[in-house]
Design a protein around this motif. Structure first.
Motif, PDB file in Angstrom:
ATOM      1  N   LYS A 399       0.839  -1.197   0.000  1.00 45.32           N
ATOM      2  CA  LYS A 399       0.000   0.000   0.000  1.00 45.32           C
ATOM      3  C   LYS A 399       0.877   1.251   0.000  1.00 45.32           C
ATOM      4  CE  LYS A 399      -1.669   1.416   3.896  1.00 45.32           C
ATOM      5  NZ  LYS A 399      -2.454   1.473   5.165  1.00 45.32           N
ATOM      6  N   PRO A 400       0.606   2.198  -0.895  1.00 43.50           N
ATOM      7  CA  PRO A 400       1.362   3.454  -0.847  1.00 43.50           C
ATOM      8  C   PRO A 400       0.884   4.349   0.287  1.00 43.50           C
ATOM      9  CG  PRO A 400      -0.299   3.573  -2.555  1.00 43.50           C
ATOM     10  CD  PRO A 400      -0.368   2.166  -1.989  1.00 43.50           C
ATOM     11  N   VAL A 401       1.630   5.403   0.551  1.00 46.64           N
ATOM     12  CA  VAL A 401       1.162   6.413   1.502  1.00 46.64           C
ATOM     13  C   VAL A 401      -0.066   7.110   0.920  1.00 46.64           C
ATOM     14  CG1 VAL A 401       1.727   8.607   2.607  1.00 46.64           C
ATOM     15  CG2 VAL A 401       3.418   6.758   2.545  1.00 46.64           C
ATOM     16  N   ALA A 402       0.003   7.387  -0.380  1.00 41.02           N
ATOM     17  CA  ALA A 402      -1.114   8.069  -1.035  1.00 41.02           C
ATOM     18  C   ALA A 402      -1.080   7.779  -2.528  1.00 41.02           C
ATOM     19  CB  ALA A 402      -1.050   9.573  -0.791  1.00 41.02           C
ATOM     20  N   TYR A 403      -2.250   7.857  -3.145  1.00 39.73           N
ATOM     21  CA  TYR A 403      -2.354   7.889  -4.604  1.00 39.73           C
ATOM     22  C   TYR A 403      -2.543   9.348  -5.022  1.00 39.73           C
ATOM     23  CZ  TYR A 403      -3.255   2.827  -4.585  1.00 39.73           C
ATOM     24  OH  TYR A 403      -3.156   1.473  -4.432  1.00 39.73           O
ATOM     25  N   ILE A 404      -1.925   9.717  -6.139  1.00 42.16           N
ATOM     26  CA  ILE A 404      -2.163  11.047  -6.706  1.00 42.16           C
ATOM     27  C   ILE A 404      -2.810  10.847  -8.071  1.00 42.16           C
ATOM     28  CG2 ILE A 404      -1.166  13.246  -7.381  1.00 42.16           C
ATOM     29  CD1 ILE A 404       0.991  12.855  -5.351  1.00 42.16           C
ATOM     30  N   ILE A 405      -4.007  11.409  -8.210  1.00 38.38           N
ATOM     31  CA  ILE A 405      -4.827  11.157  -9.396  1.00 38.38           C
ATOM     32  C   ILE A 405      -5.030  12.472 -10.148  1.00 38.38           C
ATOM     33  CG2 ILE A 405      -6.979  10.159 -10.239  1.00 38.38           C
ATOM     34  CD1 ILE A 405      -7.322   8.891  -7.442  1.00 38.38           C
ATOM     35  N   PRO A 406      -4.537  12.568 -11.378  1.00 41.47           N
ATOM     36  CA  PRO A 406      -4.799  13.779 -12.161  1.00 41.47           C
ATOM     37  C   PRO A 406      -6.293  13.999 -12.342  1.00 41.47           C
ATOM     38  CG  PRO A 406      -3.061  12.469 -13.178  1.00 41.47           C
ATOM     39  CD  PRO A 406      -3.658  11.624 -12.095  1.00 41.47           C
ATOM     40  N   GLN A 407      -6.697  15.233 -12.212  1.00 36.23           N
ATOM     41  CA  GLN A 407      -8.127  15.576 -12.266  1.00 36.23           C
ATOM     42  C   GLN A 407      -8.761  15.256 -13.612  1.00 36.23           C
ATOM     43  OE1 GLN A 407      -8.449  20.106 -12.241  1.00 36.23           O
ATOM     44  NE2 GLN A 407      -6.229  19.751 -12.005  1.00 36.23           N
ATOM     45  N   THR A 568       4.529   9.073 -22.038  1.00 35.89           N
ATOM     46  CA  THR A 568       3.197   8.818 -21.484  1.00 35.89           C
ATOM     47  C   THR A 568       2.532   7.579 -22.072  1.00 35.89           C
ATOM     48  OG1 THR A 568       2.248  10.293 -23.144  1.00 35.89           O
ATOM     49  CG2 THR A 568       2.767  11.249 -20.981  1.00 35.89           C
ATOM     50  N   TYR A 569       3.123   6.999 -23.126  1.00 38.80           N
ATOM     51  CA  TYR A 569       2.508   5.818 -23.737  1.00 38.80           C
ATOM     52  C   TYR A 569       2.544   4.652 -22.759  1.00 38.80           C
ATOM     53  CZ  TYR A 569       1.856   1.874 -26.940  1.00 38.80           C
ATOM     54  OH  TYR A 569       1.414   0.723 -27.551  1.00 38.80           O
ATOM     55  N   GLN A 570       1.356   4.125 -22.426  1.00 41.20           N
ATOM     56  CA  GLN A 570       1.149   3.028 -21.486  1.00 41.20           C
ATOM     57  C   GLN A 570       1.612   3.375 -20.063  1.00 41.20           C
ATOM     58  OE1 GLN A 570       2.746  -0.549 -23.556  1.00 41.20           O
ATOM     59  NE2 GLN A 570       0.602  -0.963 -24.037  1.00 41.20           N
ATOM     60  N   MET A 571       1.713   4.673 -19.775  1.00 42.23           N
ATOM     61  CA  MET A 571       2.000   5.106 -18.415  1.00 42.23           C
ATOM     62  C   MET A 571       0.685   5.226 -17.648  1.00 42.23           C
ATOM     63  SD  MET A 571       3.806   8.581 -16.972  1.00 42.23           S
ATOM     64  CE  MET A 571       2.285   9.532 -16.926  1.00 42.23           C
ATOM     65  N   TYR A 572       0.547   4.455 -16.596  1.00 42.28           N
ATOM     66  CA  TYR A 572      -0.650   4.509 -15.775  1.00 42.28           C
ATOM     67  C   TYR A 572      -0.637   5.838 -15.020  1.00 42.28           C
ATOM     68  CZ  TYR A 572      -4.114   2.972 -12.309  1.00 42.28           C
ATOM     69  OH  TYR A 572      -5.221   2.857 -11.507  1.00 42.28           O
ATOM     70  N   PRO A 573      -1.675   6.657 -15.164  1.00 44.49           N
ATOM     71  CA  PRO A 573      -1.587   8.046 -14.676  1.00 44.49           C
ATOM     72  C   PRO A 573      -1.649   8.208 -13.164  1.00 44.49           C
ATOM     73  CG  PRO A 573      -3.717   7.635 -15.696  1.00 44.49           C
ATOM     74  CD  PRO A 573      -2.889   6.422 -15.965  1.00 44.49           C
ATOM     75  N   VAL A 574      -2.158   7.216 -12.443  1.00 49.08           N
ATOM     76  CA  VAL A 574      -2.274   7.329 -10.996  1.00 49.08           C
ATOM     77  C   VAL A 574      -0.906   7.064 -10.367  1.00 49.08           C
ATOM     78  CG1 VAL A 574      -3.404   6.465  -8.920  1.00 49.08           C
ATOM     79  CG2 VAL A 574      -4.684   6.611 -11.078  1.00 49.08           C
TER      80      VAL A 574
END
Length: 585
Positions: A399-407, A568-574
Motif C-alpha cells: 500500500k502506498p502512503v497516497a495515490y495522486i490522481i490527475p483531475q 506517457t505511452y502506457q504510463m498509468y496516470p495514478v
C-alpha cells in the motif's frame, strides 16, 4: 364447538399479520405462485410506513428507469439516523431484494418478515439491538419488465421481472464500474448506513438436488482474520443449524467442479464487481442466499423467510461480538501494509459437506438424438461432497502512503466521491517524485462484457520518476476506511480495477510517431552519441534474424530508446507516493 370468531382468532396467531388484512401481502393473496409487482411492493411499504412509527421508507436516489430507489428502515426505538444507531452499538442488517427481478423470493419473503417482526412481540424483541435496512426492489427497470418465459430453468412464479435493468445491465456486475444510477444510489446507501451484515436474495441455476436453499458467504480468505474466524467458526454453522431445525437443510452454493456435483464443489470467490465482493471491501459480512430454481416458488419463499429469520436471530445474539470484530478490522486495516489483488484456489485444502442429491443419469435426447444429462428424482441419495473453499493470493501489493490522481480522470474521481473516499486537492502546480506504473502486458476480451471489453492478466513495470501535477489534482491518503476499496480499484493488477474496466484505455494508444526518412538522420546521430544503445542494437540483430532484416523495426528500436519516444505511452496516470512528503494541499 369453537365459535367462528374464536377459530379465526386462533388461526391468526399462527400467521402474525393476518389479523390486519391491510398488511396481507400480494403474495399471500395469491396462490403461492405469484410475486408482488414493483408498484404493489412500494405501495405496501408506504402503507406500513404510515401505520408504524418504527418504519420509515426513504426515496434515496435515482435509478436508470427514472423511478427512485427506496430504503425501508425498521428501527424499534424510532431512530432513523445511521450515525446515532451505530453510536448506540446497534447492528445494521441490510437486506437487498430484486437485483435479479426474475429471482423474486426475497421481495415477498421480506414483506412478510417485516410485518411479522412488528406484530409479534417475541420476534420484535430481537430488533432491540438490530436495525433492518431493506431495499425492497433494487433493479426497478428489470422488475417493470415482467414476463413469464425468460427464466427458462425456473419453476415459477407465474410472472416475474427480467435480469437486465433499464440499460440491460446485470446489476450484480456493476458495483465497481458503477455504470448504472442504481449502483450510484446503492453506494450512497451503503456508505451512509455502513451495514454490519448484508444479504442479497437470489435464485440459483445449476444441478438438481434436494436442497431448497444454498448459500454463498463472503469468501473468508478476503475478510479480516478476526471476522473470518467468526464467520466460519460461529456464524455460518449457526445459520446451517437453524435451517436444519427449520427443515430446510442448507448447502454451500453449488459451484461444482464437473458436470454434476459428485466431483465436489468450489467456494465462490466473489470479486468486487459482485455485491458481497464489494461489501467485503468495507468489512461487512455478506451473504447471497440462492434458492433452488426447480423447487416450487412457495417453498423458495418459505426458505428465504426462514434464513432471514435465522440471520436476524444470529445478529441479535452476537451483536456485541460482531460490532467489536468489525471495529477491530477497521482499525487494523488503517495500518495494513500488504493487500492481495488476485487469488487462486488451494486444492490441497478440502472439507466434507453433507449433500442431498438426485442420481445423475444419461439418456438419448429427443431433440438431438445425442446423450443428454438428467437427474432422476426417483433416486434420491445422501452423501458428503468435497468442498474446496480455500484461496491463496497470487498478486500482493504494498500500500502506498497516497495515490495522486490527475483531475483529468473525472470518471474515476466521480466514483471515488460516490464511495465517500476522503480526498484533498493540490493548491498549486508541483513536481512530485513518486512510483509510476507502466503497463507492459495485458489481455482484452474479444466480446463485450456488461458494456466493457475487460482487461485481464495485467503486467506492470514500476519506475520512480518526477512527474508534473497541477492545481486541482487529487491526493488520496490511504490511512482511511476506504483503504481496501482504493487498492482494489486503483491498482491495475487487481481483478476489478478501474484499469481493467477500461477507464484508462486512452493511455494504451500511442499518439506520436515518426517518418522513417526523417528519423534516419536523427537515429544515426543518436547512436553515435550513445554507444551502449548501439551495442544493444547490434546484439538484437544477431539474436533476431527477422529484426535484422527489417529497417523499420531497427528504427523503431532506436526511437523507443530515445528522448523522442512519448513517455506517457502506457504510463498509468495514478501515481503511488511511497514516502510521506509535504504537499501543497
Amino acid at each position: 364447538m369453537i365459535s367462528t370468531l374464536l377459530l379465526s382468532a386462533l388461526l391468526s396467531l399462527g400467521n402474525p399479520g393476518q389479523d390486519n388484512p391491510k398488511f396481507i401481502t400480494p403474495y399471500e393473496k395469491g396462490n403461492g405462485n405469484q410475486t408482488a409487482t414493483y408498484d404493489e411492493a412500494i405501495g405496501w411499504y408506504q402503507q406500513l410506513d404510515e401505520a408504524y412509527e418504527e418504519v420509515k421508507m426513504m426515496p434515496y436516489g435515482a435509478t436508470d428507469v427514472g423511478r427512485p430507489l427506496h430504503l425501508v428502515v425498521v428501527s424499534t426505538d424510532k431512530d432513523f439516523d445511521p450515525a446515532s444507531i451505530h453510536q448506540k452499538n446497534k447492528r445494521v442488517l441490510l437486506i437487498q431484494n430484486g437485483i435479479h427481478p426474475g429471482e423474486p423470493e426475497g421481495i415477498d419473503a421480506t414483506m412478510m418478515l417485516v410485518r411479522d417482526y412488528l406484530q409479534d412481540k417475541k420476534l420484535r424483541k430481537q430488533l432491540d439491538n438490530v436495525v433492518l435496512a431493506i431495499i425492497p426492489v433494487y433493479n426497478i427497470g428489470g422488475a417493470l419488465n415482467r414476463n413469464s418465459h425468460t427464466r427458462t430453468n425456473q419453476n415459477g412464479p407465474e410472472e416475474y421481472g427480467f435480469r437486465g435493468n433499464a440499460r440491460n445491465l446485470d446489476l450484480n456486475r456493476d458495483f465497481i464500474k458503477t455504470d448504472s444510477r442504481n449502483a450510484q444510489t446503492f453506494h450512497q446507501i451503503f456508505r451512509e448506513w455502513d451495514p454490519d451484515v448484508f444479504m442479497d436474495n437470489h435464485t440459483s441455476n445449476g444441478a438438481d438436488y434436494q436442497h431448497v436453499m444454498t448459500l454463498i458467504a463472503t469468501q473468508h480468505n478476503k475478510l479480516h482474520p478476526a471476522l473470518a474466524g467468526y464467520l466460519n467458526g460461529k456464524m455460518v454453522p449457526t445459520l446451517y443449524k437453524g435451517m436444519e431445525q427449520d427443515k430446510f437443510p442448507m448447502m454451500p452454493y453449488m459451484n461444482h467442479v464437473g458436470d454434476t456435483p459428485e466431483q465436489g464443489i468450489i467456494g465462490f470467490m466473489e470479486s468486487p464487481r459482485y455485491a458481497t465482493g464489494y461489501t467485503a471491501l468495507y468489512h461487512t459480512i455478506g451473504f447471497v442466499p440462492e434458492t433452488h430454481m426447480l423447487k416450487p416458488f412457495k417453498q423458495r419463499v418459505q426458505a428465504t423467510y426462514k434464513l432471514m429469520e435465522n440471520m436476524i436471530e444470529t445478529v441479535h445474539h452476537d451483536a456485541d461480538e460482531i460490532g467489536k470484530l468489525r471495529q477491530q478490522a477497521k482499525q487494523q486495516s488503517l495500518t495494513q501494509k500488504q493487500f492481495a489483488m488476485d487469488w487462486k484456489l488451494d486444492t490441497t485444502k478440502v472439507a466434507k459437506v453433507p449433500f442431498l442429491g438426485y442420481a445423475a443419469k444419461y439418456k438419448p435426447s429427443e431433440v438431438s438424438g445425442h446423450e443428454r444429462l438428467y437427474y432422476d428424482r426417483k433416486e434420491p441419495y445422501k452423501t458428503k461432497l468435497n468442498y474446496y473453499d480455500a484461496f491463496t493470493p497470487t498478486i500482493t501489493v504494498e500500500k502506498p502512503v497516497a495515490y495522486i490522481i490527475p483531475q483529468a480522470w473525472r470518471e474515476v474521481i466521480e466514483r471515488l466521491k460516490l464511495n465517500k473516499v476522503e480526498m484533498q486537492q493540490l493548491q498549486r502546480d508541483t513536481t512530485i517524485t513518486l512510483d509510476t506504473y507502466y503497463i507492459t502486458d495485458y489481455k482484452t476480451g474479444q466480446r463485450p462484457y456488461e458494456g466493457h471489453y475487460l482487461h485481464t492478466n495485467v503486467s506492470v513495470e514500476t519506475k520512480r520518476m518526477p512527474r508534473q501535477f497541477f492545481k486541482g489534482d487529487y491526493v488520496v491518503y490511504l490511512n482511511q476506511p476506504s483503504n481496501r476499496f482504493l487498492v482494489e480499484t486503483l491498482e491495475p493488477q487487481a481483478v476489478d480495477s478501474y484499469f481493467n474496466w477500461n477507464f484508462f484505455d486512452s493511455i494504451l494508444m500511442q499518439k506520436e510517431y515518426f517518418s522513417s526518412y526523417v528519423f534516419e538522420d536523427l537515429a544515426a546521430t543518436y547512436l553515435k552519441q550513445n554507444l551502449e544503445l548501439r551495442q544493444k542494437l547490434e546484439a538484437r540483430k544477431k539474436q533476431d534474424p527477422e529484426f535484422a532484416k527489417s529497417a523499420r523495426a531497427q528504427l523503431d528500436f532506436v526511437y523507443r530508446n530515445s528522448p523522442h519516444y512519448e513517455y506517457t505511452y502506457q504510463m498509468y496516470p495514478v501515481g503511488r507516493l511511497m514516502q510521506d512528503v509535504k504537499l501543497p494541499l
